[in-house]
Design a protein around this motif. Structure first.
Motif, PDB file in Angstrom:
ATOM      1  N   ASP A 195       0.831  -1.201   0.000  1.00 33.21           N
ATOM      2  CA  ASP A 195       0.000   0.000   0.000  1.00 33.21           C
ATOM      3  C   ASP A 195       0.869   1.255   0.000  1.00 33.21           C
ATOM      4  O   ASP A 195       2.102   1.188   0.092  1.00 33.21           O
ATOM      5  N   ALA A 196       0.191   2.391  -0.087  1.00 34.55           N
ATOM      6  CA  ALA A 196       0.881   3.677  -0.166  1.00 34.55           C
ATOM      7  C   ALA A 196       1.721   3.945   1.073  1.00 34.55           C
ATOM      8  O   ALA A 196       2.820   4.495   0.985  1.00 34.55           O
ATOM      9  N   GLU A 197       1.218   3.573   2.235  1.00 31.27           N
ATOM     10  CA  GLU A 197       1.958   3.839   3.472  1.00 31.27           C
ATOM     11  C   GLU A 197       3.260   3.058   3.505  1.00 31.27           C
ATOM     12  O   GLU A 197       4.279   3.557   4.000  1.00 31.27           O
ATOM     13  N   VAL A 212       9.634   1.843  -7.468  1.00 26.94           N
ATOM     14  CA  VAL A 212       8.379   1.238  -7.027  1.00 26.94           C
ATOM     15  C   VAL A 212       7.758   0.497  -8.201  1.00 26.94           C
ATOM     16  O   VAL A 212       7.706   1.028  -9.318  1.00 26.94           O
ATOM     17  N   LEU A 213       7.288  -0.714  -7.945  1.00 26.87           N
ATOM     18  CA  LEU A 213       6.615  -1.507  -8.968  1.00 26.87           C
ATOM     19  C   LEU A 213       5.134  -1.153  -9.000  1.00 26.87           C
ATOM     20  O   LEU A 213       4.440  -1.254  -7.983  1.00 26.87           O
ATOM     21  N   ALA A 214       4.655  -0.747 -10.160  1.00 28.09           N
ATOM     22  CA  ALA A 214       3.239  -0.411 -10.325  1.00 28.09           C
ATOM     23  C   ALA A 214       2.463  -1.697 -10.552  1.00 28.09           C
ATOM     24  O   ALA A 214       2.217  -2.121 -11.685  1.00 28.09           O
ATOM     25  N   ALA A 215       2.104  -2.349  -9.458  1.00 28.74           N
ATOM     26  CA  ALA A 215       1.387  -3.617  -9.530  1.00 28.74           C
ATOM     27  C   ALA A 215       0.499  -3.750  -8.303  1.00 28.74           C
ATOM     28  O   ALA A 215       0.728  -3.095  -7.282  1.00 28.74           O
ATOM     29  N   GLY A 216      -0.513  -4.611  -8.395  1.00 30.01           N
ATOM     30  CA  GLY A 216      -1.408  -4.799  -7.270  1.00 30.01           C
ATOM     31  C   GLY A 216      -2.095  -3.495  -6.894  1.00 30.01           C
ATOM     32  O   GLY A 216      -2.430  -2.679  -7.760  1.00 30.01           O
ATOM     33  N   PRO A 217      -2.266  -3.233  -5.604  1.00 26.84           N
ATOM     34  CA  PRO A 217      -2.926  -1.997  -5.171  1.00 26.84           C
ATOM     35  C   PRO A 217      -2.203  -0.735  -5.625  1.00 26.84           C
ATOM     36  O   PRO A 217      -2.841   0.306  -5.829  1.00 26.84           O
ATOM     37  N   LEU A 218      -0.906  -0.803  -5.798  1.00 25.34           N
ATOM     38  CA  LEU A 218      -0.155   0.394  -6.188  1.00 25.34           C
ATOM     39  C   LEU A 218      -0.446   0.806  -7.625  1.00 25.34           C
ATOM     40  O   LEU A 218      -0.224   1.961  -7.993  1.00 25.34           O
ATOM     41  N   GLU A 220      -3.215   1.252  -8.764  1.00 22.92           N
ATOM     42  CA  GLU A 220      -4.373   2.153  -8.719  1.00 22.92           C
ATOM     43  C   GLU A 220      -3.947   3.604  -8.507  1.00 22.92           C
ATOM     44  O   GLU A 220      -4.761   4.519  -8.652  1.00 22.92           O
ATOM     45  N   LEU A 221      -2.671   3.817  -8.162  1.00 23.16           N
ATOM     46  CA  LEU A 221      -2.148   5.173  -7.981  1.00 23.16           C
ATOM     47  C   LEU A 221      -1.567   5.679  -9.290  1.00 23.16           C
ATOM     48  O   LEU A 221      -1.239   4.902 -10.192  1.00 23.16           O
ATOM     49  N   GLN A 225       1.194  10.540  -7.912  1.00 25.52           N
ATOM     50  CA  GLN A 225       0.906  10.129  -6.542  1.00 25.52           C
ATOM     51  C   GLN A 225       2.037   9.278  -5.963  1.00 25.52           C
ATOM     52  O   GLN A 225       2.414   9.449  -4.803  1.00 25.52           O
ATOM     53  N   LEU A 226       2.597   8.384  -6.759  1.00 25.22           N
ATOM     54  CA  LEU A 226       3.730   7.595  -6.293  1.00 25.22           C
ATOM     55  C   LEU A 226       4.943   8.485  -6.056  1.00 25.22           C
ATOM     56  O   LEU A 226       5.706   8.291  -5.103  1.00 25.22           O
ATOM     57  N   GLY A 227       5.106   9.488  -6.911  1.00 28.35           N
ATOM     58  CA  GLY A 227       6.191  10.438  -6.703  1.00 28.35           C
ATOM     59  C   GLY A 227       6.030  11.210  -5.404  1.00 28.35           C
ATOM     60  O   GLY A 227       7.012  11.456  -4.692  1.00 28.35           O
ATOM     61  N   GLU A 228       4.808  11.571  -5.077  1.00 26.57           N
ATOM     62  CA  GLU A 228       4.550  12.291  -3.826  1.00 26.57           C
ATOM     63  C   GLU A 228       4.860  11.435  -2.601  1.00 26.57           C
ATOM     64  O   GLU A 228       5.188  11.950  -1.526  1.00 26.57           O
TER      65      GLU A 228
END
Length: 283
Positions: A195-197, A212-218, A220-221, A225-228
């Protein structure tokens, strides 16, 4: 196609600069020369290989030892030759049991034209899927030492694989990433974060860039948002290859079930595909 050392150094420096620029960036994972051409043409700044995407294209499941080093590096060489962009590789666990094998893998990766590669702490053993802490650190240290002996700034990414192998231990993951940073890794990566946390925690715990791997729940961001959350680099892993497989399966299933070829209307037009592959990727 063999890159000149000058061209490879240019790519290597461009890759390093992406990690220090003001914005988070996406490294797009290609699984063959054709997808490298496609992703290059779309405007991505860098490419990476994908071990799972390659395995699927060879008709094999993803797993340790199912694609060997020679096959992985041949695939990487084809991707490098199809683009002018920097290419980093998924080097799995280094394709060997010890520091010498890992060093050889880094050297061979550079010979293939790559400007970076990742080394993971997974063992391939279902009974003990993650290397002990000190062993994992020593393997990263060996990769870094080999990279520093090269004539170009080869970017080493160190991966902590806990979350991909049934060990959702964030504290241990952070401990490993911090140790990999101390061992000299240029980029840190914990695929499968839930998750994001967790992303925020990992990024705050180290000072080197985090992938960061953009997979699963991530998935959806968004990129921003991942950069933040602190990510400097985002990879897709086998995602694009699985999108392609999914589209092909849906179209083929429709033909078998309904007799309809309507799904083919969504295909890239033949002329466009032909023109895309005819464009020299190294211009």
């Amino acid at each position: 196609m063999q890159l000149s050392l000058e061209d490879q150094r240019r790519r290597a420096l461009a890759f390093r600069e992406l990690h220090t620029g003001p914005d988070v960036f996406v490294v797009a994972n290609a699984w063959d020369a054709g997808t490298a051409r496609l992703l290059t043409g779309l405007g991505f700044a860098a490419l990476a290989t994908t071990s799972a995407g390659l395995a699927f294209s060879l008709g094999r499941p993803d797993g340790a030892g199912l694609v060997d080093r020679a096959e992985a590096l041949a695939n990487a060489r084809a991707i490098v030759g199809a683009t002018h962009l920097p290419v980093s590789a998924d080097l799995e666990s280094g394709f060997g049991p010890d520091a010498e094998a890992i060093a050889a893998t880094i050297e061979l990766a550079a010979e293939a034209g790559l400007v970076g590669g990742s080394i993971e702490d997974a063992t391939g053993d279902e009974q003990a899927p993650i290397h002990p802490f000190e062993v994992a650190v020593e393997r990263v240290r060996a990769a870094v030492a080999a990279a520093r002996r090269l004539d170009l700034p080869f970017t080493v990414t160190a991966r902590a694989e806990n979350f991909l192998h049934g060990r959702p231990d964030l504290a241990d993951t952070v401990r490993r990433l911090q140790a990999f940073e101390a061992a000299g890794a240029d980029v840190l990566f914990a695929p499968g974060l839930p998750d994001a946390e967790a992303v925020r925690t990992v990024c705050a715990a180290v000072s080197r860039p985090v992938n960061v791997l953009a997979a699963g729940p991530l998935a959806e961001l968004t990129v921003s948002q991942l950069g933040e959350l602190g990510a400097r680099r985002i990879s897709i892993g086998s995602g694009f290859s699985r999108v392609a497989l999914g589209a092909a399966r849906r179209a083929a299933d429709a033909v078998l079930r309904t007799g309809s070829f309507a799904a083919l209307a969504e295909a890239l037009p033949f002329g466009d595909a032909n023109a895309l592959m005819a464009v020299p990727g190294t211009d």
